[in-house]
Design a protein around this motif. Sequence first.
Motif, short mmCIF file in Angstrom:
data_model
loop_
_atom_site.label_atom_id
_atom_site.label_comp_id
_atom_site.label_asym_id
_atom_site.label_seq_id
_atom_site.Cartn_x
_atom_site.Cartn_y
_atom_site.Cartn_z
N SER A 158 -2.23 6.09 2.79
CA SER A 158 -1.86 4.68 2.92
C SER A 158 -1.93 4.25 4.38
CB SER A 158 -0.46 4.43 2.36
OG SER A 158 0.51 5.16 3.06
N ARG A 185 0.68 3.89 -3.02
CA ARG A 185 0.41 5.30 -2.75
C ARG A 185 1.42 6.19 -3.49
NH1 ARG A 185 -3.27 9.17 -0.96
NH2 ARG A 185 -2.24 10.77 0.26
N THR A 239 -7.56 -0.88 -4.54
CA THR A 239 -6.72 -0.14 -3.59
C THR A 239 -6.06 1.06 -4.26
OG1 THR A 239 -4.90 -1.71 -4.03
CG2 THR A 239 -6.26 -2.10 -2.07
N LEU A 246 -6.60 4.79 -2.82
CA LEU A 246 -5.48 5.59 -2.34
C LEU A 246 -5.42 6.98 -2.99
CD1 LEU A 246 -2.82 2.79 -2.01
CD2 LEU A 246 -3.70 4.21 -0.17
N SER A 278 -5.53 3.42 4.98
CA SER A 278 -5.95 2.22 4.25
C SER A 278 -5.37 0.95 4.85
CB SER A 278 -5.53 2.33 2.78
OG SER A 278 -4.12 2.29 2.65
N LEU A 306 0.81 -1.22 0.00
CA LEU A 306 0.00 0.00 0.00
C LEU A 306 0.85 1.27 0.00
CD1 LEU A 306 -2.98 -1.04 2.30
CD2 LEU A 306 -2.93 -0.84 -0.19
#
Length: 287
Positions: free
Chosen positions: A93, A26, A84, A88, A96, A22
Amino acid sequence: MDKTTTGWLNGFLGVLIFSGSLPATRVAVADFAPVFLTASRAAIAGLIGLALLVALRERRPERDDLVSLAVVALGVVVGFPLLTAIALQHITSAHSIVFIGLLPLATAIFGVLRGGERPRPAFWAFSLLGSLLVVGFAVSQGISAAPVGDLLMLAAVVVCGLGYAEGGRLSRTLGGWQVICWALVLSLPIMLVIAMMTSPGTLAGIGGPAWAGLAYVSLFSMLIGFVFWYRGLAQGGIAAVGQLQLLQPFFGLALAAMLLHEEVNPAMIGVTVAIVVCVAGAKKFAK
């Protein structure tokens, strides 16, 4: 080292690798469109996977395996990365990553539905508690401020849990790294076309961090991590080893703070600690 211990070790290595996904995504979506990022990471990993399968002369999957491989591809090759990446664009991040705490519950549910596993009732109590902590945290942080991002993350968790469980089940007969490679190869023609159609008009404005993010999610998140993860799920059990994902927020939040300089507030740390306590209880009653 017995099979169960090896499974937990492989699962831990997979989670450790996934923890950077993630934050890397991002960084990458700052310069790359989400659809291009999703397609290009799958295409790059698919080409590598195809080369491995050919070089090692792996046998082709049985016809009955193709449906399962399609489910894996839709869940972890297309669904989770795309959802995702879009999410984002709306949330950080760090925010998330906390949703990843829902993945063990989703994986366990699909492990029962698709893998035939039967954890004890106490396992579900700990898993549900961990999930409620995650949802409660999201609400307390103001879910209405970025409802699109949060809903996309929830959808990503569902499709990813299905892809994890299906891949773990199939790995018992096909092999861990073979499952992700064949799933990538299955989606390769479509992903290549989409990548070419959505590629940036010019590469002049793409920064080094975005390229690094693309490289990480293509090589590690999309391929290497799954080699360990699916092997771990097959060896140690989908529901049990799946609980290791509750450690992912720890690593992910640390990376978000160090690399992206995002704020990690005490509430994030507190809920993550509580979730890890839940996984310890869930692990005890997984079988």
